[in-house]
Design a protein around this motif. Structure first.
Motif, PDB file in Angstrom:
ATOM      1  N   ALA A 323       0.830  -1.206   0.000  1.00  0.00           N
ATOM      2  CA  ALA A 323       0.000   0.000   0.000  1.00  0.00           C
ATOM      3  C   ALA A 323       0.863   1.254   0.000  1.00  0.00           C
ATOM      4  CB  ALA A 323      -0.931   0.002   1.211  1.00  0.00           C
ATOM      5  N   GLN A 324       1.933   1.241   0.771  1.00  0.00           N
ATOM      6  CA  GLN A 324       2.815   2.406   0.824  1.00  0.00           C
ATOM      7  C   GLN A 324       3.505   2.654  -0.512  1.00  0.00           C
ATOM      8  OE1 GLN A 324       5.393   1.572   4.169  1.00  0.00           O
ATOM      9  NE2 GLN A 324       4.022   2.586   5.612  1.00  0.00           N
ATOM     10  N   ASP A 325       3.951   1.581  -1.150  1.00  0.00           N
ATOM     11  CA  ASP A 325       4.603   1.733  -2.450  1.00  0.00           C
ATOM     12  C   ASP A 325       3.625   2.258  -3.490  1.00  0.00           C
ATOM     13  OD1 ASP A 325       6.897   1.077  -4.409  1.00  0.00           O
ATOM     14  OD2 ASP A 325       5.188  -0.010  -5.260  1.00  0.00           O
ATOM     15  N   CYS A 326       2.404   1.732  -3.475  1.00  0.00           N
ATOM     16  CA  CYS A 326       1.387   2.180  -4.430  1.00  0.00           C
ATOM     17  C   CYS A 326       1.050   3.650  -4.197  1.00  0.00           C
ATOM     18  CB  CYS A 326       0.144   1.316  -4.297  1.00  0.00           C
ATOM     19  SG  CYS A 326      -1.146   1.690  -5.507  1.00  0.00           S
ATOM     20  N   ALA A 327       0.911   4.040  -2.924  1.00  0.00           N
ATOM     21  CA  ALA A 327       0.611   5.434  -2.599  1.00  0.00           C
ATOM     22  C   ALA A 327       1.738   6.354  -3.051  1.00  0.00           C
ATOM     23  CB  ALA A 327       0.379   5.571  -1.098  1.00  0.00           C
ATOM     24  N   TRP A 328       2.969   5.910  -2.873  1.00  0.00           N
ATOM     25  CA  TRP A 328       4.113   6.710  -3.329  1.00  0.00           C
ATOM     26  C   TRP A 328       4.058   6.925  -4.835  1.00  0.00           C
ATOM     27  CZ3 TRP A 328       8.093   5.232  -6.675  1.00  0.00           C
ATOM     28  CH2 TRP A 328       9.136   6.145  -6.806  1.00  0.00           C
ATOM     29  N   ARG A 329       3.721   5.892  -5.564  1.00  0.00           N
ATOM     30  CA  ARG A 329       3.606   6.022  -7.017  1.00  0.00           C
ATOM     31  C   ARG A 329       2.525   7.041  -7.392  1.00  0.00           C
ATOM     32  NH1 ARG A 329       5.649   1.506 -10.096  1.00  0.00           N
ATOM     33  NH2 ARG A 329       6.742   0.050  -8.742  1.00  0.00           N
ATOM     34  N   ILE A 330       1.377   6.926  -6.744  1.00  0.00           N
ATOM     35  CA  ILE A 330       0.273   7.832  -7.074  1.00  0.00           C
ATOM     36  C   ILE A 330       0.629   9.272  -6.719  1.00  0.00           C
ATOM     37  CG2 ILE A 330      -2.096   8.443  -6.422  1.00  0.00           C
ATOM     38  CD1 ILE A 330      -2.619   5.407  -6.173  1.00  0.00           C
ATOM     39  N   ASP A 331       1.226   9.481  -5.554  1.00  0.00           N
ATOM     40  CA  ASP A 331       1.596  10.837  -5.143  1.00  0.00           C
ATOM     41  C   ASP A 331       2.656  11.446  -6.053  1.00  0.00           C
ATOM     42  OD1 ASP A 331      -0.173  10.972  -3.047  1.00  0.00           O
ATOM     43  OD2 ASP A 331       1.271  10.334  -1.524  1.00  0.00           O
ATOM     44  N   ASN A 332       3.435  10.597  -6.718  1.00  0.00           N
ATOM     45  CA  ASN A 332       4.478  11.084  -7.624  1.00  0.00           C
ATOM     46  C   ASN A 332       4.079  10.959  -9.095  1.00  0.00           C
ATOM     47  OD1 ASN A 332       7.138  11.777  -6.027  1.00  0.00           O
ATOM     48  ND2 ASN A 332       6.218  10.005  -5.001  1.00  0.00           N
ATOM     49  N   ASN A 333       2.774  10.792  -9.333  1.00  0.00           N
ATOM     50  CA  ASN A 333       2.216  10.734 -10.697  1.00  0.00           C
ATOM     51  C   ASN A 333       2.859   9.650 -11.557  1.00  0.00           C
ATOM     52  OD1 ASN A 333       0.406  12.971 -10.340  1.00  0.00           O
ATOM     53  ND2 ASN A 333       2.188  14.312 -10.420  1.00  0.00           N
ATOM     54  N   ILE A 334       3.185   8.529 -10.911  1.00  0.00           N
ATOM     55  CA  ILE A 334       3.723   7.369 -11.621  1.00  0.00           C
ATOM     56  C   ILE A 334       2.564   6.403 -11.876  1.00  0.00           C
ATOM     57  CG2 ILE A 334       5.306   5.401 -11.488  1.00  0.00           C
ATOM     58  CD1 ILE A 334       7.013   7.098  -9.567  1.00  0.00           C
ATOM     59  N   PRO A 335       2.379   5.931 -13.098  1.00  0.00           N
ATOM     60  CA  PRO A 335       1.267   5.012 -13.379  1.00  0.00           C
ATOM     61  C   PRO A 335       1.234   3.846 -12.397  1.00  0.00           C
ATOM     62  CG  PRO A 335       2.328   5.670 -15.420  1.00  0.00           C
ATOM     63  CD  PRO A 335       3.195   6.217 -14.307  1.00  0.00           C
ATOM     64  N   ALA A 336       0.041   3.545 -11.900  1.00  0.00           N
ATOM     65  CA  ALA A 336      -0.087   2.498 -10.882  1.00  0.00           C
ATOM     66  C   ALA A 336      -1.361   1.697 -11.092  1.00  0.00           C
ATOM     67  CB  ALA A 336      -0.057   3.120  -9.491  1.00  0.00           C
ATOM     68  N   VAL A 337      -1.648   1.352 -12.344  1.00  0.00           N
ATOM     69  CA  VAL A 337      -2.877   0.606 -12.631  1.00  0.00           C
ATOM     70  C   VAL A 337      -2.835  -0.776 -11.994  1.00  0.00           C
ATOM     71  CG1 VAL A 337      -4.301  -0.405 -14.455  1.00  0.00           C
ATOM     72  CG2 VAL A 337      -3.292   1.872 -14.769  1.00  0.00           C
ATOM     73  N   LYS A 338      -1.798  -1.536 -12.305  1.00  0.00           N
ATOM     74  CA  LYS A 338      -1.734  -2.893 -11.760  1.00  0.00           C
ATOM     75  C   LYS A 338      -1.442  -2.864 -10.268  1.00  0.00           C
ATOM     76  CE  LYS A 338       3.132  -4.222 -12.699  1.00  0.00           C
ATOM     77  NZ  LYS A 338       3.622  -2.843 -12.916  1.00  0.00           N
ATOM     78  N   GLU A 339      -0.679  -1.865  -9.809  1.00  0.00           N
ATOM     79  CA  GLU A 339      -0.361  -1.770  -8.393  1.00  0.00           C
ATOM     80  C   GLU A 339      -1.610  -1.507  -7.552  1.00  0.00           C
ATOM     81  OE1 GLU A 339       3.266  -1.300 -10.700  1.00  0.00           O
ATOM     82  OE2 GLU A 339       1.333  -0.272 -10.809  1.00  0.00           O
ATOM     83  N   THR A 340      -2.492  -0.636  -8.044  1.00  0.00           N
ATOM     84  CA  THR A 340      -3.735  -0.366  -7.322  1.00  0.00           C
ATOM     85  C   THR A 340      -4.585  -1.627  -7.223  1.00  0.00           C
ATOM     86  OG1 THR A 340      -3.731   1.934  -8.078  1.00  0.00           O
ATOM     87  CG2 THR A 340      -5.802   1.076  -7.258  1.00  0.00           C
ATOM     88  N   GLN A 400      -2.113  -5.877 -17.709  1.00  0.00           N
ATOM     89  CA  GLN A 400      -1.010  -4.906 -17.679  1.00  0.00           C
ATOM     90  C   GLN A 400       0.326  -5.598 -17.927  1.00  0.00           C
ATOM     91  OE1 GLN A 400      -3.025  -1.925 -17.953  1.00  0.00           O
ATOM     92  NE2 GLN A 400      -1.042  -1.269 -17.146  1.00  0.00           N
ATOM     93  N   LEU A 401       0.507  -6.769 -17.339  1.00  0.00           N
ATOM     94  CA  LEU A 401       1.746  -7.521 -17.569  1.00  0.00           C
ATOM     95  C   LEU A 401       1.905  -7.874 -19.046  1.00  0.00           C
ATOM     96  CD1 LEU A 401       1.592  -9.959 -14.511  1.00  0.00           C
ATOM     97  CD2 LEU A 401       3.123  -7.991 -14.763  1.00  0.00           C
ATOM     98  N   LEU A 402       0.821  -8.319 -19.658  1.00  0.00           N
ATOM     99  CA  LEU A 402       0.867  -8.722 -21.068  1.00  0.00           C
ATOM    100  C   LEU A 402       1.035  -7.549 -22.017  1.00  0.00           C
ATOM    101  CD1 LEU A 402      -1.901 -11.455 -20.868  1.00  0.00           C
ATOM    102  CD2 LEU A 402       0.556 -11.828 -21.125  1.00  0.00           C
ATOM    103  N   LYS A 403       0.750  -6.363 -21.512  1.00  0.00           N
ATOM    104  CA  LYS A 403       0.994  -5.150 -22.320  1.00  0.00           C
ATOM    105  C   LYS A 403       2.454  -4.697 -22.206  1.00  0.00           C
ATOM    106  CE  LYS A 403      -3.666  -3.112 -21.997  1.00  0.00           C
ATOM    107  NZ  LYS A 403      -4.441  -1.975 -21.424  1.00  0.00           N
ATOM    108  N   GLY A 404       3.205  -5.357 -21.353  1.00  0.00           N
ATOM    109  CA  GLY A 404       4.616  -4.999 -21.184  1.00  0.00           C
ATOM    110  C   GLY A 404       4.932  -4.265 -19.912  1.00  0.00           C
ATOM    111  N   ASP A 405       3.938  -4.049 -19.050  1.00  0.00           N
ATOM    112  CA  ASP A 405       4.174  -3.365 -17.778  1.00  0.00           C
ATOM    113  C   ASP A 405       4.682  -4.401 -16.779  1.00  0.00           C
ATOM    114  OD1 ASP A 405       4.225  -1.896 -15.483  1.00  0.00           O
ATOM    115  OD2 ASP A 405       2.073  -1.496 -15.398  1.00  0.00           O
ATOM    116  N   LEU A 406       5.993  -4.605 -16.775  1.00  0.00           N
ATOM    117  CA  LEU A 406       6.596  -5.633 -15.920  1.00  0.00           C
ATOM    118  C   LEU A 406       7.323  -5.053 -14.715  1.00  0.00           C
ATOM    119  CD1 LEU A 406       8.042  -7.888 -18.765  1.00  0.00           C
ATOM    120  CD2 LEU A 406       5.931  -8.230 -17.477  1.00  0.00           C
ATOM    121  N   THR A 407       7.180  -3.739 -14.505  1.00  0.00           N
ATOM    122  CA  THR A 407       7.845  -3.089 -13.382  1.00  0.00           C
ATOM    123  C   THR A 407       7.213  -3.533 -12.071  1.00  0.00           C
ATOM    124  OG1 THR A 407       8.255  -1.128 -14.741  1.00  0.00           O
ATOM    125  CG2 THR A 407       8.465  -0.867 -12.363  1.00  0.00           C
ATOM    126  N   LEU A 408       8.065  -3.962 -11.152  1.00  0.00           N
ATOM    127  CA  LEU A 408       7.594  -4.388  -9.831  1.00  0.00           C
ATOM    128  C   LEU A 408       8.523  -3.852  -8.751  1.00  0.00           C
ATOM    129  CD1 LEU A 408       6.685  -8.109 -10.631  1.00  0.00           C
ATOM    130  CD2 LEU A 408       5.070  -6.269 -10.131  1.00  0.00           C
TER     131      LEU A 408
END
Length: 408
Positions: A323-340, A400-408
């Motif tokens: 949850a903290q990592d996902c919130a950090w992404r959102i607060d920094n305008n980093i895409p977080a579709v799969k993370e959410t 999202q993974l199949l679209k190439g979003d493999l960042t974790l």
């Protein structure tokens, strides 16, 4: 992740308000609030006294500056970010636990039912200004009418339609599983406005801001769930409901994009609440294991109990970090579709596991109403469904993974 000291100070002030004023109200009305036969009327709706108490708490929270902490500044809120949201939700739910009808979603509103919902950013300034004060003060409340009997996760299966007639839109249809519907002053209603586009799943759905006193808008029944005698959830009937053209929420035919903004905010808030409630349940289990004795020893000495406690701690820590990592992404305008989606699915499922283990540690005592654990267990099972089931979120993650979003 380090929490800003100003947020910690603010949260401490919020806790003091709840302890001093809201808990005091709970104690004054304990006979009423602790018996569902008194909380709800014969139709399953909150009795007037409960509604008055909830309104009193909302308006006091707004007066003190807490109620709109997470509303955007453009709507008149404090604009606190995602990280502050999950931190404060965790603290409140950890401290007070489940089943607090004057605390959860009352002191701090759900983005779907109360306060300055993020969806309202898409109303015109002129229209929003008419309703802002009532919603911001806690005097008026909302409901979010998207789901239908045959259109839950598959929103394009909705049957509600809106037809243009002069300077108005006329909406007909049925909405189901709508939180706060029996009590709301206003509704954010989504209906098909372009059947061809909707059939192709390329838009064609529009949002409307509706006064629930409008002729044709009704809530014929509440939906009781998980053994409760009443509910905040209801069925909404829309029978030729007329809405002024300027009450559209967002661009014509783009309502689902608008709705998603509110849903995402709700998912992260739910994750923070889940972590807090799980910590509350683990605290109960740890404390009980140290005082309950079998065979002359505290049950905390038994390895079987220790494993239950350790598994719960690992579950909570994992969900909190996610949850903290996902919130950090959102607060920094980093895409977080799969993370959410990962956070919502994992945190709510985690809560169910932790509640179950805590009941197991307590044995027969865990099954009683006295400790609130059974209520927490029912709540944990319920919240796996709204804002997207675990299966729908897993589909989103995989896509999202199949679209190439493999960042974790």
């Amino acid at each position: 992740m380090q929490i800003d000291s100003d947020i910690v100070t603010l949260c401490d002030a919020l806790v003091r308000f709840i302890d001093k004023e809201v808990v005091a109200l709970e104690k004054e009305n304990a006979t009423l609030l602790h018996d569902e036969r008194l909380v709800y009327d014969e139709k399953g709706r909150f009795v007037d006294k409960v509604l008055q108490l909830r309104r009193q708490v909302r308006m006091r929270s707004a007066e003190l500056g807490f109620y709109n902490l997470f509303a955007s500044e453009e709507l008149g809120g404090s604009g606190l970010g995602a990280h502050a949201n999950i931190y404060i939700q965790e603290v409140i739910n950890h401290r007070y636990g489940p089943g607090r009808r004057l605390i959860q979603t009352v002191v701090l509103p759900s983005p779907f039912t109360n306060g300055l919902s993020p969806v309202l950013r898409h109303l015109s300034h002129e229209v929003f200004s008419k309703y802002q004060e009532g919603l911001a003060s806690g005097d008026k409340t909302l409901c979010f009418c998207l789901s239908e009997p045959d259109a839950g996760s598959d929103v394009y299966a909705m049957q509600s339609k809106a037809i243009k007639s002069g300077g108005e839109w006329i909406i007909s249809g049925t909405k189901q599983w709508i939180t706060n519907a029996p009590y709301a002053d206003y509704a954010m209603v989504f209906a098909i406005t372009d059947p061809e586009r909707a059939a192709k799943r390329r838009g064609g759905v529009t949002g409307f801001f509706v006064d629930t006193k409008t002729p044709g808008f009704s809530v014929p029944s509440v939906i009781r769930t998980m053994g409760h005698l009443g509910a905040e959830i209801g069925i909404v009937s829309l029978d030729q409901v007329r809405v002024p053209e300027d009450h559209l929420i967002g661009p014509l035919h783009e309502g689902l994009t608008v709705a998603l903004g509110g849903i995402n905010a709700g998912r992260l808030s739910m994750a923070g609440s889940s972590v807090g409630l799980a910590r509350w349940a683990l605290d109960k289990a740890v404390e009980y294991s140290q005082v309950r004795k079998t065979f002359g020893r505290p049950i905390s000495d038994h390895q079987a109990i220790q494993l239950l406690l350790a598994d719960s701690a690992m579950d909570i820590y994992g969900a909190k970090c996610m949850a903290q990592d996902c919130a950090w992404r959102i607060d920094n305008n980093i895409p977080a579709v799969k993370e959410t989606s990962m956070v919502k699915a994992y945190a709510t499922e985690m809560l169910g596991r932790v509640m179950d283990r805590s009941i197991q540690v307590h044995g027969a005592m865990g099954l009683t109403n006295e400790l609130q654990l059974e209520e927490g267990y029912r709540l944990a099972r319920q919240i796996r469904i709204p804002d997207g089931t675990g299966e729908i979120h897993r589909r989103t993650i995989a896509r999202q993974l199949l679209k190439g979003d493999l960042t974790l």
